[in-house]
Structure formats: structure tokens, C-alpha cells
Design an enzyme around this catalytic site. Structure first.
Site, PDB file in Angstrom:
ATOM      1  CG  HIS A  85      12.699  -3.031   0.144  1.00 50.27           C
ATOM      2  ND1 HIS A  85      11.337  -3.130   0.273  1.00 50.27           N
ATOM      3  CD2 HIS A  85      12.977  -1.710   0.068  1.00 50.27           C
ATOM      4  CE1 HIS A  85      10.808  -1.927   0.271  1.00 50.27           C
ATOM      5  NE2 HIS A  85      11.780  -1.044   0.148  1.00 50.27           N
ATOM      6  CE  LYS A  89       3.513 -15.120  -3.144  1.00 53.91           C
ATOM      7  NZ  LYS A  89       3.750 -14.118  -2.096  1.00 53.91           N
ATOM      8  NE  ARG A  90       9.672 -11.191 -11.212  1.00 59.85           N
ATOM      9  CZ  ARG A  90      10.541 -10.302 -11.684  1.00 59.85           C
ATOM     10  NH1 ARG A  90      10.246  -9.020 -11.666  1.00 59.85           N
ATOM     11  NH2 ARG A  90      11.689 -10.679 -12.195  1.00 59.85           N
ATOM     12  CE  LYS A 117       8.568 -13.258  -4.356  1.00 60.49           C
ATOM     13  NZ  LYS A 117       7.732 -12.482  -3.405  1.00 60.49           N
ATOM     14  CB  THR A 157       2.679  -5.820  -0.394  1.00 63.02           C
ATOM     15  OG1 THR A 157       3.293  -6.121  -1.658  1.00 63.02           O
ATOM     16  CG2 THR A 157       3.599  -4.946   0.431  1.00 63.02           C
ATOM     17  CE  LYS A 161      -0.436  -5.669  -3.419  1.00 66.18           C
ATOM     18  NZ  LYS A 161       0.296  -5.997  -4.653  1.00 66.18           N
TER      19      LYS A 161
HETATM   20  C1  LIG Z   1       1.480  -6.800  -4.692  1.00 66.18           C
HETATM   21  C2  LIG Z   1       2.155  -7.150  -5.942  1.00 66.18           C
HETATM   22  C3  LIG Z   1       3.366  -7.854  -5.907  1.00 66.18           C
HETATM   23  C4  LIG Z   1       4.013  -8.318  -4.615  1.00 66.18           C
HETATM   24  O1  LIG Z   1       3.481  -9.572  -4.263  1.00 66.18           O
HETATM   25  P1  LIG Z   1       4.145 -10.489  -3.123  1.00 66.18           P
HETATM   26  O2  LIG Z   1       3.138 -11.589  -3.000  1.00 66.18           O
HETATM   27  O3  LIG Z   1       4.201  -9.653  -1.892  1.00 66.18           O
HETATM   28  O4  LIG Z   1       5.446 -10.937  -3.610  1.00 66.18           O
HETATM   29  C5  LIG Z   1       3.979  -8.165  -7.103  1.00 66.18           C
HETATM   30  N1  LIG Z   1       3.438  -7.802  -8.283  1.00 66.18           N
HETATM   31  C6  LIG Z   1       2.269  -7.126  -8.354  1.00 66.18           C
HETATM   32  C7  LIG Z   1       1.725  -6.775  -9.694  1.00 66.18           C
HETATM   33  C8  LIG Z   1       1.591  -6.773  -7.190  1.00 66.18           C
HETATM   34  O5  LIG Z   1       0.439  -6.080  -7.283  1.00 66.18           O
END
Ligand SMILES: *Cc1c(COP(=O)(O)O)cnc(C)c1O
Length: 807
Positions: free
Chosen positions: A356, A544-545, A550, A652, A656
Site C-alpha cells: 500500500h 482525507k488524513r 497529501k 480511493t 468516491k
Molecule cells: C475513502 C476514505 C478515506 C481515503 O481517502 P483518500 O482521499 O483516498 O485518502 C479516508 N477516510 C474515510 C473515512 C474514507 O471514507
């Protein structure tokens, strides 16, 4: 499930009376929620009984997905949607004067993960079940999930997430399926009838007790899989009772809490390793418990042990579960009496590994001493794996004497978990095309030469049923009206939406759905944080985190620049914009926490400035988790995916957003590249350095952040504003950020990419004001998002890695 509202009501009332022992009027919201979950679980276990019958008739391969994290969010709303009984239940309860939303609010968000990796595991559970794969999750039953985030005075504060405080009615404790896990002690070798055997003695036994959570998917209650989470408990009450009886309460208590610590906290780290002994204990604990129970049930099935890999696939989600390899060897050799070669063949053929991350600070390593003292027998096996690997590959690659030194498992007193995982698995995959290529070319070129056939790519996906069908009912309804319901089974059907690209009325409805989703988010934000947002503004979102790679900082600089422009030219007209951030920072990650403070400080300044606060607004949404994510993605116009190229393995969140009709503003990183291939250049906004260019700069050492600062007056002003008292009330807080750019030469190329990012953002604004063109682009994104369903990903794993067919 339930044929009609009346039969549901009847069943519910019976269940409530039986389970809660009071009248409906006396019941609390929790009681009512509890009874509903019990009722559904009962229905589900009826189906499970049917499933097991079907299974025993037709033997199928089982997949076990080992992951330290499962970020499953809430189950009740998702399961009601998957069973297609949401409306029936809502109306039935309303007849009984119960508001379903109140019950849904009772369930805690099971936050047993940090971010993308844990959420991926949860999406895979849905898709495996949907695809009819017997695929089960194996993880840890953490007493405390990821912390709850509050923003206090602009700073992140962390509150323990006691998600089990009222109990968790979805789970079932199975004490009869417990497994004993052994730590420490010594290994005694003895020769039995000429065969060398190994006996672990004077060890510390710990009881692993499983909690099972049912997993089922859309209209598919017949494939009920299992998410098994292990809890650590003291072996026998007698052990501490002895101490108790002698009056040594403290010691008795400390033994108990030492054991329980193993399944008490989720390490709140993301893309960093937590180098702690407790973490290593956790890793071995859930691996040993999981494999122990798999082998037990396998042996009941009357199948030859030598055929194990034909019937069982062990998948390890990142190296956190790499101890599966030596542990399976131990079970096969020490407990089942196989020889090394037989055991090794079975282990490699059944195990597969997903990588990952390629960030060096995230590649797990453990000191030899720690593994040796905590897991003496496992260490011996790792040593033997290392020895045989070196022996074999010195013979096979005599022309490259460097290779074994590079590629062994044990080097410089450390055990390299990724190397162990690669040597012991038949398949090693990355999670997006670019990431998989970098894995073979940059990170593990030596292994790629030895095992080139093992390396492959499986681009991530997300459950479109959770993040589109369930999370965006408005859009789902519009889609189903337009192309029928089959897209819920086959996300590729979304392509049919393209016939509406020139349909004015459809495009208007699409825009209306977006507006309603903004209103839904706005209502939530108002209730939670008391902030009022403008539904007619563009929603530019980065959730995101919080992490340097990022690059939330790049986004902050964009907003600062826009703000500076607005202040300098009061007549400068722009489209109203709302900038939304959300995400947790690891509690020990100082830089990330400073970023949160910076975002909030800037928000304070902008939102209270009458010159601009009708036009732009900035908010940081507290406690980003799956439930909040389900409100945010559907409301977004712009999806910020702006990591330094080469750093985000896949992402991911980007998928979404896309399936909910947000346009991506991003770098050529991770799956952004594949999103661009899917939607075409005109429907995505790409900027910045490419991964090759980043690598080149790093290699040459030729990037000079100072030059960017000196050459660009806008950037210079922004950087100066960080440290010159512009944010008056705070002193010196942002020096860390300033220094990371100028004194440590901007490792993540924020300054380098700034101009390109800012210009591309202006292009987005230009498109946004052309409402029809914007809606068309939005529609293209939704229509082409089908390939990012985790149904596609899981089918690929099934066919190419696990070697099973799915329906
Ligand atoms: C999808 C998701 C992530 C991952 O987000 P990235 O933008 O790909 O880093 C992190 N936290 C939650 C709650 C998510 O649903």
C-alpha cells in the site's frame, strides 16, 4: 426478508417485547435500535443456515482477508439499503411512532481503521459477499477505535472513541471458537524418531476470543460472510485468582491489563510505522488467532492438508499481517508434522500480499532482538527463510553478488516485513498502475528480477453501493429512473447515462440533486458546528488524513492567494466559493497538527472579514469518518487530489467523489491517472510535476525552493504572512511549516507546483460558470465511474490471485 409493512411491524413488535422486556412506550431509542438489529440479525442467520447448507453441498475455496484495519462505518443504514427494505422499515416504524433516523443515530461508527487502507478492506467485504465469494475478514476487536476529533481553539483535540460503551448488537461473541496465542518463552529442540521437533516452553499464553459480524450485500442474503475480530483475554481466571487470594491485587490487575492492552487500541498512524512492541504483539496476535482457527476448521472438512492452498487463500493487506508466512510454516511443521519443503510450498501457494505504500518511512521493520524475545519460534523460521533465500539466489544469480545482501529478510539487525511478504507470497500487487510500476522499478527492482511473475497490479475500487447507492439517494433515484436498477449489480451499466449528455432536463435534475446534497450537508454542519454555509456556492473539498504528502498546504496557499487578490482589488468579481477541509492528524504528527491549526486560523480570518465573507468561506469539518464522508462526497463540486506525484499509492476518495459527480483537480498520481483515462482530459483538471520529474529532482538534488520563493511575489507574500504577524493572535506557530519549505527545501514540491495548481483552479472556475458544460462534465464522471467499483477489483483478485470463480 419481509414481504410487507404489516409483517415487518408484527415481527418487530414481537422482537421488541421478547428482547427488551418492556412496552414500546417505556423503551429508549437505544432499546428500539437494539431490537431492530436483533430482528435483522435473526433474519440473516436464518439465511446463513441456508447458506451453510448450500456450501456443504458444493465445496468452494475460502478467502481470508487479513487486515489490521476495517473501517466499516455504520452497518444498519447500509444493510437496510442492501436488503431493499429501507422504506418499508421507515414507514412501518413511523406507524409505531418511531423515527428511523433516531434509531440510526444510535449506532456508533465502527472506526476500526485509520483511512484508505481500512476502508478498502470494508469495501472488499461488501464486494466479496456480493460476488458470491466465500471471503471473510480477519482483524482485531479494538476496544477503542480511532480517536474522535474535536477542534478546540483551532487545534485538534483527541477524545477516546469508546464505540463499545453501549454494546454493539451486530457482533456475536464466540468463546467456543477461542484460540490460544503464545508469546515469549524458549524453544526446545528434540529428536523424535530421528525427526527434529520444536517445542515452545515457559511461554505466556493469551486467549484470543472471536467476535463475529455478519457481512452480506445487495439482495444477496445467501452469501453471508463473516468479519471475525479477535479480542485478547487472560487465559484462565485461576491465574489472577491466585494472586488475588494472596492479596496481590495490583499484580493480578496488571497481568490482566497487560493482556487486554493487545486489543485495546488502534494505532492512530497513517502511512507511518508505529515502532512499538505492543504493535508487534498485535500483529502476531491476530495472525496466530486467525490462522489457528482457519486450520482447525479446515481439518474438520476432511480434506488433505497437502491440498490446503487449493481450498484456502490467505490475503495480507499490507505487511501488518506478514507474520502469516512464518506462522503458517510453524503450524504446518510443528503442529502438523510436515517437512519444510512441503510446508513452504503450501504457504507460498496460499498467501498473497498487497503493498500500500512506497514511502520508506512506512515500510515496516522490526528489530531482531524484539522478534526473537517476543516470538522465539517465529524468529527461527524467519531466519531459516532468509538463509534459504540467500542460498538459492546466490546460486541462481552468481553474476550479481550484491543481490542477496539487498534482498534478504534480515539485514543490519532488522527484519524487513515487505521482503518477508514478497518471498513468502505467490502474488504481490500494487493498488494503481503507477504505484505497481514504481514498486517493480524503484522500490523492489531486485525482487522483481527474481520473481517477475509474482508482481501485478490491481487498481483499487470502492463500494458503489455504499458511496453512491446508499450515500446519495437523490442521485441513485435519478439514475434508476433513467437506466433502470441494474447498475446496482453492475456498475459498468452507469455508462448508459451518456445518452443524456445533451438532455437539458436531465442535466438540470442532476444539478438539483447536487444542490439538495449540499443542503443536506449544510444542515448537518449547522447542527454540529453552528456554521452556516451558502448552498449556491461552489463546494471545493479536500477530505482525507492530514499528511504532508497529501499537500493540504498547497490548497491553503491557493485560498490565501485568492484572499490576497480579493483584498487588493475590492471590485474583483468571482463566483462564490466554499472551501471544505476534513481529516484527522496522527496525534504525534506535529506538522499535520500545525496544518489543522493553520486552516482554522485562516478560516477565522476569512469568515469574519466583511470584505470577502459573502464571497468565500472556509471550514474545517470536525471528525471526518465514514458517516461524515457519506454526507460530504455527494455534496462536492471539486475533488482535491493534489498529492505530490508518486506518493499516493492509489487513493480511493478520488473514486468516491467521481461517482458522485465531482470533478477532480489533481496531480498525475495514484488512480487519478486512471480516472483521467476513463473520463478524458477535458473532464478532469490535471496539474503539476509528474512522478518521473519528482524522482529526477530528488535524484539530481537540483530543486531549490528558495528560487520559487524569490521569483514569485504572490508566493513570497504568502510565505511571509505565515511568520510575520499577519495571523496576529498567534505567535510563531507556523514556523514549522515555513521552515519545511525554505529550510528543508520543500520535500513535497508545494512551491514548485503552486503556479500550475493556481492556474488550473482558475480554469475550473471558468467551466463552473457555464452551468450546462459543467453538468455535462459531471455526468461523464458519473457515467465512467463504473470501473472504480470494488466489484471489479474483487473480481480481478478472485480470478488472477485467489484463483476462484465468482458469480
Ligand atoms: C475513502 C476514505 C478515506 C481515503 O481517502 P483518500 O482521499 O483516498 O485518502 C479516508 N477516510 C474515510 C473515512 C474514507 O471514507
Amino acid at each position: 426478508m419481509f414481504f410487507d409493512k404489516e409483517s415487518f411491524k408484527q415481527a418487530y413488535l414481537e422482537k421488541f417485547a421478547e428482547a427488551e422486556g418492556k412496552t414500546l412506550d417505556e423503551g429508549t431509542s437505544w432499546d428500539k435500535y437494539h431490537a431492530l438489529v436483533l430482528l435483522l440479525k435473526e433474519k440473516v442467520s436464518l439465511c446463513r443456515a441456508l447458506t451453510n447448507e448450500a456450501y456443504s453441498r458444493e465445496k468452494e475455496k475460502q478467502v481470508y482477508y487479513f487486515s489490521m484495519e476495517f473501517l466499516i462505518g455504520k452497518l444498519l443504514p447500509f444493510y437496510l439499503v442492501n436488503m431493499e427494505i429501507l422504506n418499508l422499515v421507515r414507514e412501518g416504524l413511523a406507524d409505531l411512532n418511531i423515527n428511523l433516523d433516531e434509531l440510526l443515530a444510535q449506532e456508533s461508527d465502527a472506526g476500526l481503521g485509520n483511512g484508505g487502507l481500512g476502508r478498502l478492506a470494508a469495501c472488499f467485504l461488501d464486494s466479496m459477499s456480493f460476488k458470491g465469494i466465500k471471503g471473510h475478514g480477519n482483524g482485531i476487536h479494538y476496544k477503542y477505535g480511532l480517536f474522535e476529533q474535536k477542534i478546540i481553539n483551532g487545534f485538534q483535540a483527541e477524545i477516546a472513541d469508546n464505540w463499545l460503551k453501549n454494546g454493539y448488537p451486530w457482533e456475536m461473541r464466540k468463546p467456543d471458537k477461542s484460540v490460544v496465542v503464545r508469546f515469549k518463552g524458549e524453544v526446545r529442540m528434540e529428536s523424535l524418531k530421528g525427526k527434529l521437533t520444536f517445542v515452545q516452553e515457559n511461554y505466556e499464553p493469551i486467549l484470543a476470543v472471536p467476535y463475529d459480524i455478519p457481512v452480506f450485500s445487495y439482495r444477496n442474503p445467501f452469501y453471508i460472510n463473516n468479519l471475525r475480530l479477535w479480542s485478547a483475554e487472560p487465559m484462565a481466571a485461576g491465574l489472577d485468582l491466585d494472586l488475588f487470594n494472596r492479596g496481590e491485587f495490583k499484580q493480578a490487575q496488571s497481568y490482566k491489563s497487560e493482556v487486554e492492552a493487545i486489543s485495546s487500541i488502534l494505532y492512530p498512524e497513517d502511512s507511518h510505522i508505529a515502532g512499538r512492541e505492543l504493535r508487534l504483539k498485535q500483529e502476531y496476535f491476530f495472525v496466530a488467532a486467525g490462522l489457528g482457527s482457519i486450520l482447525q476448521s479446515y481439518k474438520k472438512g476432511n480434506t488433505l492438508l497437502l491440498d490446503f492452498a487449493q481450498w484456502v487463500a490467505i490475503h495480507i493487506n499490507d505487511t501488518h499481517a506478514a507474520l502469516c508466512i512464518p506462522e503458517l510454516m510453524r503450524l504446518l511443521i510443528d503442529e502438523e508434522g510436515l517437512g519444510w519443503d512441503e510446508a513452504w510450498k503450501i504457504t507460498v501457494e496460499s498467501t498473497s500480499y498487497t503493498n500500500h505504500t512506497i514511502m520508506p518511512e512506512a515500510l515496516e521493520k522490526w528489530s531482531v532482538e524484539m522478534i526473537q524475545s517476543l516470538l522465539p519460534r517465529i524468529y527461527m523460521i524467519i531466519e531459516e527463510i532468509d538463509r534459504r533465500f540467500r542460498e538459492e539466489h546466490i546460486l541462481n544469480f552468481p553474476e550479481d553478488p550484491e543481490l542477496p545482501a539487498f534482498a534478504g529478510v534480515i539485514r543490519h539487525g532488522q527484519v524487513h516485513m515487505a521482503h518477508l511478504a514478497i518471498i513468502g507470497s505467490h502474488s504481490i500487487n500494487g493498488v494503481a498502475k503507477l504505484h505497481s510500476r514504481l514498486l517493480t522499478e524503484q522500490v523492489f527492482p531486485q525482487f522483481n528480477r527474481i520473481y517477475s511473475k509474482r508482481f501485478n497490479n490491481k487498481t483499487n475500487g470502492v463500494s458503489h453501493r455504499r458511496f453512491l447507492y446508499a450515500a446519495n439517494p437523490g442521485l441513485s433515484h435519478l439514475i434508476t429512473e433513467a437506466i433502470g436498477p441494474h447498475w446496482k449489480r453492475d456498475a459498468e451499466e452507469l455508462q448508459k447515462l451518456e445518452v443524456f449528455l445533451n438532455d437539458q432536463s436531465f442535466l438540470e435534475q442532476l444539478a438539483k440533486v447536487k444542490l439538495n446534497n449540499k443542503l443536506r450537508l449544510i444542515k448537518h454542519v449547522k447542527e454540529k458546528q453552528g456554521i452556516v454555509l451558502d448552498p449556491s456556492s461552489l463546494f471545493d473539498v479536500q477530505v482525507k488524513r492530514i499528511h504532508a504528502y497529501k499537500r493540504q498546504l498547497l490548497n491553503v496557499f491557493k485560498i490565501m492567494n485568492l484572499y490576497n487578490q480579493l483584498k487588493a482589488n475590492p471590485n474583483y468579481f468571482i463566483e462564490p466559493q466554499t472551501f471544505i477541509f476534513g481529516g484527522k492528524a496522527a496525534p504525534g504528527y506535529h506538522y499535520a497538527k500545525t496544518l489543522i491549526k493553520l486552516i482554522n486560523t485562516l478560516a477565522q480570518k476569512i469568515n469574519t472579514d466583511k470584505d470577502v465573507n459573502e464571497i468565500i468561506k472556509l471550514v474545517f469539518l470536525e471528525n471526518f469518518n465514514v458517516s461524515l464522508a457519506e454526507l460530504i462526497y455527494p455534496a462536492a463540486d471539486i475533488s482535491e487530489q493534489i498529492s505530490t506525484a508518486g506518493r499516493e499509492a492509489s487513493g480511493t476518495g478520488n473514486m468516491k467523489f467521481m461517482m458522485n459527480g465531482a470533478l477532480t483537480l489533481g496531480t498525475l498520481d495514484g488512480a487519478n491517472i486512471e480516472i483521467r483515462e476513463a473520463v478524458g482530459e477535458e473532464n478532469i483538471f490535471i496539474f503539476g510535476l509528474k512522478a518521473e520529474e519528482v524522482l529526477h529532482y530528488a535524484y539530481q538534488g537540483s530543486y531549490k525552493a528558495w528560487d520559487e520563493y524569490l521569483q514569485n511575489p504572490d508566493l513570497k507574500r504568502i510565505l511571509d504572512q505565515l511568520v510575520c504577524g499577519y495571523f496576529q493572535e498567534v505567535g510563531g506557530e507556523f514556523i514549522t511549516i515555513h521552515d519545511s519549505l525554505l529550510h528543508y527545501n520543500d520535500e513535497f514540491f508545494v512551491l514548485k507546483d503552486f503556479c500550475s495548481y493556481y492556474e488550473t483552479y482558475q480554469k475550473i472556475l471558468n467551466l463552473y460558470i457555464q452551468k450546462k458544460e459543467w453538468s455535462r462534465s459531471t455526468l461523464v464522471n458519473i457515467a465512467r465511474s463504473g470501473c472504480f467499483s470494488s466489484d471489479r477489483t474483487v473480481s480481478e483478485y478472485a480470478e488472477k490471485i485467489w484463483n476462484i470463480r465468482c458469480r
